[in-house]
Design a protein around this motif. Structure first.
Motif, PDB file in Angstrom:
ATOM      1  N   GLY A   1     -41.031  16.637 -19.856  1.00 18.87           N
ATOM      2  CA  GLY A   1     -40.043  17.371 -20.646  1.00 18.87           C
ATOM      3  C   GLY A   1     -40.461  17.647 -22.072  1.00 18.87           C
ATOM      4  O   GLY A   1     -40.417  18.789 -22.538  1.00 18.87           O
TER       5      GLY A   1
ATOM      6  N   GLY B   1     -36.573  12.027 -13.931  1.00 15.31           N
ATOM      7  CA  GLY B   1     -37.260  12.996 -14.774  1.00 15.31           C
ATOM      8  C   GLY B   1     -38.716  13.110 -14.369  1.00 15.31           C
ATOM      9  O   GLY B   1     -39.259  12.268 -13.667  1.00 15.31           O
TER      10      GLY B   1
ATOM     11  N   ASN C   1     -32.784  14.313 -22.761  1.00 13.70           N
ATOM     12  CA  ASN C   1     -33.407  13.094 -23.287  1.00 13.70           C
ATOM     13  C   ASN C   1     -32.420  12.272 -24.105  1.00 13.70           C
ATOM     14  O   ASN C   1     -32.397  11.040 -24.035  1.00 13.70           O
ATOM     15  CB  ASN C   1     -34.624  13.452 -24.142  1.00 13.70           C
TER      16      ASN C   1
ATOM     17  N   THR D   1     -32.298  22.176 -23.513  1.00 11.10           N
ATOM     18  CA  THR D   1     -31.920  21.396 -22.332  1.00 11.10           C
ATOM     19  C   THR D   1     -32.711  20.096 -22.259  1.00 11.10           C
ATOM     20  O   THR D   1     -32.140  19.014 -22.085  1.00 11.10           O
ATOM     21  CB  THR D   1     -32.158  22.221 -21.052  1.00 11.10           C
ATOM     22  N   ASN D   2     -34.034  20.183 -22.398  1.00 13.85           N
ATOM     23  CA  ASN D   2     -34.874  18.988 -22.309  1.00 13.85           C
ATOM     24  C   ASN D   2     -34.530  17.973 -23.396  1.00 13.85           C
ATOM     25  O   ASN D   2     -34.497  16.761 -23.142  1.00 13.85           O
ATOM     26  CB  ASN D   2     -36.349  19.378 -22.405  1.00 13.85           C
TER      27      ASN D   2
ATOM     28  N   ASP E   1     -42.305  21.561 -13.031  1.00 11.56           N
ATOM     29  CA  ASP E   1     -42.693  21.261 -14.414  1.00 11.56           C
ATOM     30  C   ASP E   1     -44.209  21.286 -14.582  1.00 11.56           C
ATOM     31  O   ASP E   1     -44.725  21.757 -15.601  1.00 11.56           O
ATOM     32  CB  ASP E   1     -42.141  19.898 -14.827  1.00 11.56           C
TER      33      ASP E   1
ATOM     34  N   VAL F   1     -41.561  21.118 -24.063  1.00  9.49           N
ATOM     35  CA  VAL F   1     -40.897  21.514 -25.308  1.00  9.49           C
ATOM     36  C   VAL F   1     -41.929  21.894 -26.362  1.00  9.49           C
ATOM     37  O   VAL F   1     -41.840  22.946 -27.004  1.00  9.49           O
ATOM     38  CB  VAL F   1     -40.003  20.373 -25.827  1.00  9.49           C
TER      39      VAL F   1
ATOM     40  N   GLN G   1     -34.452  26.129 -22.343  1.00 18.26           N
ATOM     41  CA  GLN G   1     -35.114  24.986 -21.713  1.00 18.26           C
ATOM     42  C   GLN G   1     -35.481  23.927 -22.741  1.00 18.26           C
ATOM     43  O   GLN G   1     -35.383  22.721 -22.461  1.00 18.26           O
ATOM     44  CB  GLN G   1     -36.364  25.441 -20.956  1.00 18.26           C
TER      45      GLN G   1
END
Length: 359
Positions: A312, A308, A249, A244-245, A177, A316, A241
């Protein structure tokens, strides 16, 4: 006439005039007492004396101002010496003062911005250190325990190796990440835009996290039965992605037995808006402005337990900004949250949507 002269020229004008009058008067007195008086000679002397005095004084003023101001610039490092030209600082001190004040104000704002960045850098480095050392120390603890003799117990060995493996997975997750967000911010991660069905992508994310959501009995669902595909033009992998994030969450902060619902609506002619809504913990209004900062955590204890990378939402935001799109947040603390973002429709074929409400 004085208004037409700049200040230093005005100073040179009057100074030259006084010098000329004095010297001319002295010459006239000398001629009266010691020689034949000649008005023409006196007038010529007056003109020559005045021009010479004006030239000398003006050049001296220009040199004086340039040298002094250049020294000030050099001493306080406001400007590079090479950028200072004589014609820029020769005569009008009022203009020069305004330029210096303007430049100083710009530097003040730049210094304030650098201070903010420095504070942000310190906070970021502290967060990175904390995020990395937690799994590192965990893995180190398990490995040291095994080295000290626990490896002989097969049951303990397998358990500790599995936990160490999970710690390493978390480290890899954080590093990946970090690498992605660094590339996004540096503009090194190029988008591969294509036409794809956003409904299919969302369904793939639902399938991927079906087991994770089932552990908290959270339903992953659409608001409608989308019978026709909705074609989007974007980077499919990156948009997946993003979804997904946001879904992860919503599961992480969702309440047991809750719901994560996704809807797609027409926004304007060439845009759709994707909404991801949950009925989980919600977010306090004071936290929303900082929600997309790297490693910013609303609930530090709870989010750490859930794991995590803490990157994230920052990822985004950067992915959507790379697509020239926007993300929005609405939340009521204790009620739930809604994250929504815009996407561009496919130019090749506009989606024809027929939806039927679920029963």
């Amino acid at each position: 006439m004085a208004k037409e002269f700049k200040r230093s020229y005005k100073f040179a004008f009057y100074t030259s005039l006084f010098i000329t009058l004095f010297t001319t008067g002295a010459l006239a007195a000398y001629q009266v007492f010691y020689a034949n008086f000649s008005f023409i000679h006196t007038a010529v002397f007056f003109v020559l004396c005045y021009c010479l005095a004006f030239l000398i004084i003006q050049l001296r003023i220009e040199h004086f101002i340039y040298r002094r101001v250049k020294a000030v610039y050099d001493n306080v490092s406001l400007l590079e010496s090479s950028s200072l030209q004589k014609q820029q600082v020769t005569t009008d001190m009022a203009t020069l003062t305004r330029e210096v004040e303007k430049f100083a104000e710009g530097k003040k704002l730049e210094i304030e911005a650098l201070k903010i960045r420095e504070n942000y850098r310190k906070e970021f480095m502290g967060n990175v250190s904390h995020e990395l050392k937690t799994p590192l120390f965990t893995v180190q603890g398990y490995i040291l325990t095994l080295i000290d003799g626990a490896i002989k117990d097969k049951k303990v060995r397998d358990k500790y190796l599995n936990r160490a493996s999970k710690g390493l997975d978390r480290l890899i997750y954080i590093v990946k990440d970090l690498d992605m967000i660094t590339k996004l911010e540096a503009g090194e991660l190029h988008l591969r835009e294509e036409e794809f069905d956003i409904i299919e992508v969302i369904q793939n994310v639902f399938d991927l996290f079906e087991m994770k959501s089932a552990k908290k009995n959270i339903s992953l669902t659409f608001d409608l039965d989308y019978e026709e595909p909705i074609y989007i033009y974007a980077d499919k992998e990156k948009i997946q992605q993003v979804i997904t994030n946001l879904v992860v969450n919503s599961i992480k902060y969702g309440k047991i037995g809750g719901t994560t619902e996704v809807s797609i609506e027409d926004l304007i002619k060439n845009k759709v808006i994707v909404r991801i809504t949950d009925n989980g913990e919600g977010i306090e209004q004071k936290n929303i402005p900082r929600l997309f900062e790297r490693f910013y955590r609303v609930d530090k204890s709870g989010s750490r337990k859930e794991g995590g990378s803490g990157l994230g939402l920052a990822i985004v935001k950067h992915i959507l900004e790379a697509h020239n799109e926007k993300i929005y947040v609405e939340s009521d603390f204790g009620v739930g949250s809604e994250f929504s973002f815009t996407l561009e429709k496919s130019k090749q074929r506009a989606p024809v949507q027929t939806s039927t409400a679920k029963t």
